[in-house]
Design an enzyme around this catalytic site. Sequence first.
Site, PDB file in Angstrom:
ATOM      1  N   SER A  80      12.513 -16.307  18.422  1.00  0.00           N
ATOM      2  CA  SER A  80      12.561 -15.032  19.141  1.00  0.00           C
ATOM      3  C   SER A  80      11.636 -15.051  20.358  1.00  0.00           C
ATOM      4  O   SER A  80      11.854 -14.324  21.318  1.00  0.00           O
ATOM      5  CB  SER A  80      12.153 -13.883  18.204  1.00  0.00           C
ATOM      6  OG  SER A  80      10.799 -14.029  17.807  1.00  0.00           O
ATOM      7  N   MET A 126      15.299 -10.727  24.412  1.00  0.00           N
ATOM      8  CA  MET A 126      14.295 -10.424  23.395  1.00  0.00           C
ATOM      9  C   MET A 126      14.395  -8.952  23.042  1.00  0.00           C
ATOM     10  O   MET A 126      13.989  -8.080  23.812  1.00  0.00           O
ATOM     11  CB  MET A 126      12.897 -10.760  23.904  1.00  0.00           C
ATOM     12  CG  MET A 126      11.822 -10.742  22.839  1.00  0.00           C
ATOM     13  SD  MET A 126      10.254 -11.351  23.487  1.00  0.00           S
ATOM     14  CE  MET A 126       9.272 -11.395  21.972  1.00  0.00           C
ATOM     15  N   CYS A 135      18.700  -5.900  16.434  1.00  0.00           N
ATOM     16  CA  CYS A 135      17.344  -6.398  16.646  1.00  0.00           C
ATOM     17  C   CYS A 135      16.392  -5.243  16.930  1.00  0.00           C
ATOM     18  O   CYS A 135      16.701  -4.357  17.728  1.00  0.00           O
ATOM     19  CB  CYS A 135      17.326  -7.383  17.813  1.00  0.00           C
ATOM     20  SG  CYS A 135      15.732  -8.181  18.065  1.00  0.00           S
ATOM     21  N   GLY A 140      20.820  -8.783  11.297  1.00  0.00           N
ATOM     22  CA  GLY A 140      19.937  -9.492  12.214  1.00  0.00           C
ATOM     23  C   GLY A 140      19.200 -10.597  11.490  1.00  0.00           C
ATOM     24  O   GLY A 140      18.879 -10.467  10.305  1.00  0.00           O
ATOM     25  N   ARG A 149      11.953 -18.268  12.538  1.00  0.00           N
ATOM     26  CA  ARG A 149      12.397 -17.920  13.892  1.00  0.00           C
ATOM     27  C   ARG A 149      11.432 -16.934  14.530  1.00  0.00           C
ATOM     28  O   ARG A 149      11.289 -16.876  15.756  1.00  0.00           O
ATOM     29  CB  ARG A 149      13.807 -17.317  13.827  1.00  0.00           C
ATOM     30  CG  ARG A 149      14.397 -16.994  15.182  1.00  0.00           C
ATOM     31  CD  ARG A 149      15.815 -16.437  15.068  1.00  0.00           C
ATOM     32  NE  ARG A 149      16.448 -16.427  16.377  1.00  0.00           N
ATOM     33  CZ  ARG A 149      16.335 -15.419  17.237  1.00  0.00           C
ATOM     34  NH1 ARG A 149      15.619 -14.362  16.908  1.00  0.00           N
ATOM     35  NH2 ARG A 149      16.925 -15.478  18.421  1.00  0.00           N
ATOM     36  N   GLU A 155      29.730   9.633  33.086  1.00  0.00           N
ATOM     37  CA  GLU A 155      30.932   9.730  33.911  1.00  0.00           C
ATOM     38  C   GLU A 155      31.704   8.417  33.937  1.00  0.00           C
ATOM     39  O   GLU A 155      32.930   8.398  34.035  1.00  0.00           O
ATOM     40  CB  GLU A 155      30.533  10.117  35.340  1.00  0.00           C
ATOM     41  CG  GLU A 155      31.710  10.351  36.276  1.00  0.00           C
ATOM     42  CD  GLU A 155      31.252  10.742  37.653  1.00  0.00           C
ATOM     43  OE1 GLU A 155      31.347  11.933  37.985  1.00  0.00           O
ATOM     44  OE2 GLU A 155      30.783   9.852  38.398  1.00  0.00           O
TER      45      GLU A 155
END
EC number: 1.1.1.205
Length: 501
Positions: free
Chosen positions: A265, A314, A320, A402, A416, A487
């Site tokens: 990460s 990130m 996440c 995740g 990770r 919009e």
Amino acid sequence: MSASIFEDGFSSERLFNQGYSYTYDDVIFLPHYIDFPTDSVHPASNLSRRVPLSIPCVSSPMDTVTESHMAISMAALGGIGIIHSNSTSSEQAHMVRSVKSRRVPLLSNPVFKSPSDRIQSDDVFDAANPYILVTESGGPSSKLLGYVTGKDWVKLGDKEVKIYDYMVNCTDFTVPWSYDLGAIGEYMEQKKRDVVATVKDNEVVDVVAKEEVERIKGYPKLGVGTVGPDGTWRVGAAIGTKESDKERLEELVKAGIDVVVLDSSQGNSIYQIEMIKYVKKMYSNLDVVGGNVVTVSQAQNLIQAGVDGLRVGMGSGSICTTQEVCAVGRGQATAVYKVASIASQSGVPVIADGGISNSGHIVKALVLGASTVMMGSFLAGSTEAPGAFVYQNGRRVKKYRGMGSLEAMTKGSDQRYLGDTAKLKIAQGVVGAVADKGSVLKFIPYTMQAVKQGFQDLGASSLVSAHDLLKSSILRLEVRTGAAQVEGGVHGLVSYEKKSF
């Protein structure tokens, strides 16, 4: 009167240097000049220095997104899949070999029996395996004698009889693994077969039914796909930065990976820099993708270490929570632009990872400097994603989680987030569910057609021309207010029907 009064929008350099962290929805491109048809837009790109792709689409290394079936289908479409590492190294290597041994976007995991076996339950038959293959020994490496269908078994009066009493005897229903769908279809017509088995090195790889061939032929036509020099699908795999990942990498290289992705990460660490140098020293012909990064300084460190590609993002993924939990990250539009600006000077392709919810986000990511987009939630819930469909409040869904969720961390993804040695696990992701999207073989081609139309509106016929138009300040951008974003979407209706692909 100053000419600047009549200027439209801002240059990218001016817009992204004001100290704001912009997401894709925050910015909008202003249209440019069109002098070519949509079909003249060529989205070919590179994942990394030496891995070319026909379409700039990459499936994320998440355990609810990319395993063998997804990687096979992404390669067939002209993109690539990155096999997750939330498994043992042998399981991950097996998934890589599974991709390498196929040339059609199918994955049947055939069941084998010997002629003397008995089938006493219909549990062995399901939608994925309506056929059981009969070989001399009951294994995949033995001589193929015939097959049994679930329909034939159901009709049996005596379920205790041995398979050889009712199997379909035939030995001419095998084709080489390298046959494409067209060749398999022609063989079926010639031999009047409803099913064939693909074989590689005298071992059965897959069972292909006629209805599956017809189903895929009904989707937008597939091109050559992402094929390596050896004639197999290209595939990548993720690893961490621990010492044990060096052994994992050795297994993956033997299995045939075309690129390795260092999965973190926060990629700007001594651990990743050392792993990049190790990979380049030990496997000089293997491209290595580093990341994740969101700043120029992060990117520079990994570029100096020798990366062949950079993964950018990130905390921008739908599942996440890094930005909320850790107060660290960056808006994805700003991150992609900043990192791509420095990476392009070294010829390092950028992968925009996260925040992709629609084709417009893909256009924005690519024009802002990315060479490819990596998708998780966009592909989760598809036929090819791992896991079984279940019904939730009347809707057909698949689990999507995740890699920073506590559930995923228990399987090993905590490294990770550099938290594999911590006593307390802090979640940086959630577990959820996404609706059934159908096959990626259908909705990715439609998505890419929309991307081409976006490029046409910008006057860019390729990623290179889009990047040049941005750098030369010909393409202009503006920031959208909250009202402008409302919009720009569907609004003012009591109800509307959203067509699926």
